[in-house]
Every structure is written in structure tokens, then in C-alpha cells.
Design a protein around this motif. Structure first.
Motif, PDB file in Angstrom:
ATOM      1  N   UNK A 330       0.815  -1.290  -0.115  1.00  0.00           N
ATOM      2  CA  UNK A 330      -0.024   0.072  -0.087  1.00  0.00           C
ATOM      3  C   UNK A 330       1.045   1.231   0.018  1.00  0.00           C
ATOM      4  N   UNK A 331       1.948   1.241  -0.089  1.00  0.00           N
ATOM      5  CA  UNK A 331       3.088   2.326   0.070  1.00  0.00           C
ATOM      6  C   UNK A 331       3.830   2.452  -1.189  1.00  0.00           C
ATOM      7  N   UNK A 332       3.750   3.556  -1.862  1.00  0.00           N
ATOM      8  CA  UNK A 332       4.342   3.940  -3.095  1.00  0.00           C
ATOM      9  C   UNK A 332       6.047   3.883  -2.850  1.00  0.00           C
ATOM     10  N   UNK A 333       6.336   4.616  -2.066  1.00  0.00           N
ATOM     11  CA  UNK A 333       7.930   4.715  -1.907  1.00  0.00           C
ATOM     12  C   UNK A 333       8.390   3.440  -1.373  1.00  0.00           C
ATOM     13  N   UNK A 334       7.966   2.848  -0.612  1.00  0.00           N
ATOM     14  CA  UNK A 334       8.642   1.635   0.069  1.00  0.00           C
ATOM     15  C   UNK A 334       8.266   0.412  -0.683  1.00  0.00           C
ATOM     16  N   UNK A 335       7.237   0.231  -0.765  1.00  0.00           N
ATOM     17  CA  UNK A 335       6.522  -1.036  -1.375  1.00  0.00           C
ATOM     18  C   UNK A 335       6.958  -1.028  -3.066  1.00  0.00           C
ATOM     19  N   UNK A 336       6.521  -0.026  -3.737  1.00  0.00           N
ATOM     20  CA  UNK A 336       6.626   0.371  -5.132  1.00  0.00           C
ATOM     21  C   UNK A 336       8.221   0.547  -5.553  1.00  0.00           C
ATOM     22  N   UNK A 337       8.581   1.510  -4.985  1.00  0.00           N
ATOM     23  CA  UNK A 337       9.962   1.942  -5.149  1.00  0.00           C
ATOM     24  C   UNK A 337      10.963   1.117  -4.839  1.00  0.00           C
ATOM     25  N   UNK A 338      10.878   0.340  -3.706  1.00  0.00           N
ATOM     26  CA  UNK A 338      11.854  -0.464  -3.231  1.00  0.00           C
ATOM     27  C   UNK A 338      11.817  -1.819  -3.877  1.00  0.00           C
ATOM     28  N   UNK A 339      10.563  -2.321  -4.170  1.00  0.00           N
ATOM     29  CA  UNK A 339      10.805  -3.654  -4.734  1.00  0.00           C
ATOM     30  C   UNK A 339      11.154  -3.804  -6.347  1.00  0.00           C
ATOM     31  N   UNK A 340      10.396  -2.159  -6.958  1.00  0.00           N
ATOM     32  CA  UNK A 340      10.841  -2.331  -8.335  1.00  0.00           C
ATOM     33  C   UNK A 340      12.346  -2.297  -8.581  1.00  0.00           C
ATOM     34  N   UNK A 341      12.867  -1.532  -7.780  1.00  0.00           N
ATOM     35  CA  UNK A 341      14.474  -1.392  -7.815  1.00  0.00           C
ATOM     36  C   UNK A 341      15.155  -2.576  -8.119  1.00  0.00           C
ATOM     37  N   UNK A 381       7.577  14.341   4.549  1.00  0.00           N
ATOM     38  CA  UNK A 381       7.855  14.963   3.229  1.00  0.00           C
ATOM     39  C   UNK A 381       8.770  14.473   2.260  1.00  0.00           C
ATOM     40  N   UNK A 382       9.854  13.797   2.845  1.00  0.00           N
ATOM     41  CA  UNK A 382      10.833  13.059   2.131  1.00  0.00           C
ATOM     42  C   UNK A 382      10.173  11.947   1.481  1.00  0.00           C
ATOM     43  N   UNK A 383       9.147  11.252   1.889  1.00  0.00           N
ATOM     44  CA  UNK A 383       8.699  10.245   1.609  1.00  0.00           C
ATOM     45  C   UNK A 383       7.490  10.648   0.449  1.00  0.00           C
ATOM     46  N   UNK A 384       7.170  11.634   0.548  1.00  0.00           N
ATOM     47  CA  UNK A 384       6.101  12.382  -0.362  1.00  0.00           C
ATOM     48  C   UNK A 384       6.742  12.339  -1.694  1.00  0.00           C
ATOM     49  N   UNK A 385       8.025  12.817  -1.873  1.00  0.00           N
ATOM     50  CA  UNK A 385       8.757  13.054  -2.890  1.00  0.00           C
ATOM     51  C   UNK A 385       9.066  11.635  -3.511  1.00  0.00           C
ATOM     52  N   UNK A 386       9.676  10.600  -2.689  1.00  0.00           N
ATOM     53  CA  UNK A 386       9.725   9.335  -2.981  1.00  0.00           C
ATOM     54  C   UNK A 386       8.435   8.726  -3.760  1.00  0.00           C
ATOM     55  N   UNK A 387       7.407   9.173  -3.178  1.00  0.00           N
ATOM     56  CA  UNK A 387       6.092   8.561  -3.756  1.00  0.00           C
ATOM     57  C   UNK A 387       6.005   8.936  -5.274  1.00  0.00           C
ATOM     58  N   UNK A 388       6.282  10.119  -5.531  1.00  0.00           N
ATOM     59  CA  UNK A 388       6.085  10.628  -6.790  1.00  0.00           C
ATOM     60  C   UNK A 388       7.119  10.146  -7.994  1.00  0.00           C
ATOM     61  N   UNK A 389       8.423   9.677  -7.282  1.00  0.00           N
ATOM     62  CA  UNK A 389       9.351   8.963  -8.117  1.00  0.00           C
ATOM     63  C   UNK A 389       8.886   7.640  -8.301  1.00  0.00           C
ATOM     64  N   UNK A 390       8.318   7.000  -7.551  1.00  0.00           N
ATOM     65  CA  UNK A 390       7.754   5.580  -7.599  1.00  0.00           C
ATOM     66  C   UNK A 390       6.735   5.455  -8.542  1.00  0.00           C
ATOM     67  N   UNK A 391       6.144   6.361  -8.647  1.00  0.00           N
ATOM     68  CA  UNK A 391       4.823   6.238  -9.504  1.00  0.00           C
ATOM     69  C   UNK A 391       5.320   5.474 -10.856  1.00  0.00           C
ATOM     70  N   UNK A 392       6.132   6.029 -11.603  1.00  0.00           N
ATOM     71  CA  UNK A 392       6.635   5.638 -12.869  1.00  0.00           C
ATOM     72  C   UNK A 392       6.950   3.995 -12.807  1.00  0.00           C
ATOM     73  N   UNK A 393       7.046   3.445 -11.654  1.00  0.00           N
ATOM     74  CA  UNK A 393       7.363   1.690 -11.811  1.00  0.00           C
ATOM     75  C   UNK A 393       6.239   1.000 -11.175  1.00  0.00           C
ATOM     76  N   UNK A 394       5.184   1.533 -11.046  1.00  0.00           N
ATOM     77  CA  UNK A 394       3.913   0.748 -10.730  1.00  0.00           C
ATOM     78  C   UNK A 394       3.303   0.296 -11.962  1.00  0.00           C
ATOM     79  N   UNK A 395       2.812  -1.084 -11.873  1.00  0.00           N
ATOM     80  CA  UNK A 395       2.501  -1.873 -12.654  1.00  0.00           C
ATOM     81  C   UNK A 395       0.797  -2.099 -12.737  1.00  0.00           C
ATOM     82  N   UNK A 396       0.470  -1.872 -11.518  1.00  0.00           N
ATOM     83  CA  UNK A 396      -1.118  -2.199 -11.535  1.00  0.00           C
ATOM     84  C   UNK A 396      -1.668  -1.400 -10.143  1.00  0.00           C
ATOM     85  N   UNK A 397      -3.008  -1.026  -9.934  1.00  0.00           N
ATOM     86  CA  UNK A 397      -3.477  -0.548  -9.014  1.00  0.00           C
ATOM     87  C   UNK A 397      -4.733  -1.637  -8.840  1.00  0.00           C
TER      88      UNK A 397
END
Length: 419
Positions: A330-341, A381-397
Motif C-alpha cells: 500500500x506504500x508507493x515509496x517503500x513497496x513500489x519504489x523499493x521492490x521495483x528497484x 515530506x521526504x516520503x512524499x517526494x519518493x512517492x512521486x518518483x515511484x509512480x513510474x514503476x507501478x504496474x497495477x492499482x
């Protein structure tokens, strides 16, 4: 059991025809005796059955071939799940665990404790630490923070009792006690608190956290996990979490479906390094270490399972690497950003309001955070920036839990098309 193919059935018809008495063949028109345009000869019920079955088998073979051509998918090897607010609502779970904390404190003689005290004290400790050592404060694990909060609550109650006893002995008010006396009482209060009792209270909190999570699982979770297992029989399922929840301990619900669990708290050095990177690089920080550990765990389990198969040569490191990995959270920064990396495909559980998610809503209104949240506004606030960066790595909602198997299959099909 597989049905016979059309070729097999044709051979069977020929063989049976050879066994039919010649006298019976007198009633069957011979080849070449039927004029063009005339009606087809009457066939016996036996021959009609054979022809019908053969035609059906041929049609079925064509349908299967056509179906295979349209449903080509990549093979799924690993699915990992976040837990809080992904499989159950975290707010009610923490509330009930906090009630268990207050009850445990009362049993050990610490009265007057409110369930929310453990969260409020935890926030206070983190804020105090952030003033002198921001990195240490950010990297502080949930377990460490709660143990510190429990100890501080116990010490505060012990200190108040000690001050009241001394004041009574000296027939004076607590406020009139000298600084030296107060400091001695503080030292005495710290020594009086038993580490084993602190741990026992924490254990009561953590145990109730797991029991509560089982009670409050989203209604579709078990059916969804069962469906995923059935559709992908050789699948390995794991949990990757930043807290202390562990599906392997949820024996009445999740345990039968999970093969392993990894927590941020399993590797404090890795956690500390991440928060150092987060401070220095902002949105470019990647929570890779926990997902690399999950990938390594999957490979080890897959290879072990492979050694138990009859055809051991079919399972190799390369065949394991070729299988797809999907992470759900459910977390863009940690779940999406971290796993996709680390090479995983990702599904964001952005669930409908009826599911009661609260963690992801922290970024919408940072002035009204959930009571359980101990994350500082600066970190958010830092997590919010990371959320935006992680959007491009999302495959499904996914908005409804029941749609998760479909989302997984869509990712598999899309991955097969990309190959």
C-alpha cells in the motif's frame, strides 16, 4: 484423464470396421455407389457415435490451440506482500494492541495508564532524539521505540511514587523537594524497573497485535490467497514488512499460505544505512536491502524445492531467475519504489474507503495523522517526494481485494507480450 485425439479415434474406427462381419456390411452402401447430390447414407448408431466423438475431439484440439495462443503468460515464481493496510486495517489492530499494553501494565502494578500512552510517549522519544541525532531517530525500529516507551512509562510511575513517599516522610510537598533528592529518586526509579517486565508488557502488546490482525483480515483475503495458490501451484509467497507483524504467527488465517517473512527489523544495519541514504539523497534513496533479502530467500527456497522433484535437472538457477516476481503493498515509496528497484513487478493496494486504510492517507493531510503514526512530518515530506518518483514503476492499482488475482494475471500476460 485426457480425451483421445481425432487421429487416435480414426484409427479406432478402422480397427473396429475390420472386426465387423461381412454380412453386416451388405447393409452399408459401398464407397463410390452414391451419386453426386444424393442424400448421405444412413449410418448406424455406432458409427454416428464414433464420428461425433472424433469431430468433437478435433474441435476441442483446435479450441485448445486457439486458447493457448490468446492466453500466453509469463510464469510466476514469487509474490510478496506488505501486511499493515494491505491485508488488514492497521488502525484498529494497533488500537487493540494498545489496549493489551494498558491491561498488562495494570497487571504488573502500573495503574493509571491509558492505551494511547504508548504511542504518545513513542512520538515524544523520537522527537527528542531527532533534535540531537536525526539519523538515529529515523532508523529507530518500532520494537525499539515501543520498548523505550514502555520503560519510560514505568519509570515515570516509579518516580512519582518515590517522590510522594519521600515527601510524606519529610512532611513536605513534592514540589518543595530539593533537586538533589529528585535526581536520587530518578536514579532509584530507573533501577527499580525490571527489563524482563518491560519485555513481558511488550510481548503482550505484540501477541495481541497478531490476534487482532487475524480478527480483522479483509474479508476476501483468504479466498484471494487460495485462488492465487491454485492458479500458480509452484508459487512461493512471502511477506516483507517494516513492522513486527508476521503471518507465520497467524496460525488460524495466514500461516498456511506463506512460506517466509522478512522484516525491516531483521537487519538493523541495513535499516540504518537506508535512512542515511534517505537523508543525503532524498528521493533517490532506494529501500533495496530488504527486497534483495527477499529475492535471495526465494531463490534458496525454490532451489530446495527443486531438489525434492523427480526431475532435478529441470530446476536451475537460470530457470528460477526467469520466473516473475510481483510485490503487493500500500506504500508507493517503500513497496513500489523499493521492490521495483530489485526487479519486481508491483501492485499498489489503493483500496476503497470500506477497507479502512489510513497509512497512505498521511500524505494527503500531514496535520491530521493517525494516532499510531510516530513518523515525523520531516520524514513524511521526504516520503512524499519518493512517492512521486515511484509512480513510474507501478504496474497495477487495485481498489478491491477480490481483483488482485486478475491484476496479477494481467501483469503476467503483459510480461509475456514484452518478451
Amino acid at each position: 484423464m485426457k480425451r483421445p485425439t481425432a487421429t487416435c479415434l480414426a484409427s479406432l474406427v478402422t480397427a473396429l470396421a475390420l472386426c465387423v462381419p461381412q454380412s453386416a456390411l451388405a447393409f452399408v452402401p459401398q464407397a463410390g455407389t452414391i451419386a453426386a447430390g444424393s442424400q448421405s447414407p444412413l449410418l448406424t448408431p455406432f458409427s454416428l457415435t464414433l464420428r461425433s466423438t472424433a469431430e468433437e475431439a478435433g474441435t476441442e484440439s483446435k479450441a485448445e490451440a486457439g486458447s493457448d495462443a490468446h492466453t500466453k503468460t509469463a510464469e510466476l515464481g514469487l509474490v510478496t506482500f506488505d501486511l499493515d493496510d494491505t491485508l488488514y486495517p492497521v488502525t484498529v489492530v494497533i488500537e487493540e494492541a494498545n489496549n493489551a499494553f494498558a491491561n498488562a501494565m495494570h497487571k504488573f502494578g502500573y495503574d493509571g495508564i491509558q492505551p494511547s500512552d504508548i504511542d504518545e510517549t513513542g512520538k515524544q522519544i523520537r522527537e527528542e532524539m531527532a533534535q540531537t541525532d536525526p539519523e538515529k531517530a529515523a532508523a529507530l525500529s518500532h520494537t525499539e521505540l515501543r520498548l523505550l516507551a514502555i520503560r519510560r512509562q514505568m519509570e515515570s510511575i516509579r518516580l512519582l511514587r518515590s517522590l510522594e513517599e519521600v515527601a510524606k516522610d519529610w512532611a513536605t510537598a513534592v514540589s518543595d523537594l530539593t533537586p538533589v533528592v529528585v535526581e536520587n529518586c530518578k536514579t532509584f526509579a530507573k533501577k527499580e524497573v525490571s527489563s524482563s517486565v518491560v519485555q513481558a508488557v511488550y510481548n503482550a502488546w505484540e501477541m495481541e497485535r497478531h490476534h487482532s490482525a487475524e480478527r480483522h483480515l479483509y474479508p476476501e483475503v483468504i479466498d484471494v490467497l487460495q485462488q492465487i495458490k491454485e492458479e500458480h501451484p509452484n508459487l512461493i509467497i512471502g511477506a516483507v514488512t517494516d513492522g513486527k507483524a508476521n503471518p507465520m504467527l497467524m496460525t488460524f488465517t495466514l500461516a498456511p499460505y506463506f512460506d517466509f517473512c522478512l522484516s525491516w527489523e531483521d537487519d538493523q544495519a541495513g535499516r540504518t544505512q537506508f535512512f542515511k541514504e534517505l537523508k543525503s539523497t532524498g528521493s533517490d534513496a532506494e529501500l533495496k536491502w530488504i527486497y534483495e533479502a527477499a529475492r535471495d530467500k526465494y531463490k534458496a527456497l525454490a532451489e530446495t524445492r527443486g531438489t525434492l522433484k523427480k526431475d532435478r535437472g529441470a530446476v536451475s538457477a537460470s530457470s528460477i531467475d526467469e520466473k516473475l516476481w510481483i510485490h503487493v503493498g500500500d506504500d508507493l515509496a517503500y513497496d513500489v519504489g523499493g521492490a521495483s528497484a530489485c526487479g519486481a513487478k508491483t501492485v499498489l493496494m489503493e483500496l476503497a474507503d470500506k477497507y479502512g486504510q489510513t497509512a497512505r492517507l498521511r500524505f494527503d493531510n500531514m496535520n491530521k495523522l493517525p494516532a499510531w503514526s510516530v513518523t515525523t512530518k520531516a520524514e513524511l515530506e521526504k516520503r512524499k517526494i519518493m512517492n512521486l518518483a515511484a509512480e513510474q514503476h507501478l504496474d497495477a492499482r487495485v481498489s478491491f481485494m477480490s481483483r488482485l488475482p486478475e491484476a496479477i494475471n494481467d501483469i503476467l500476460e503483459a510480461s509475456a507480450d514484452d518478451e
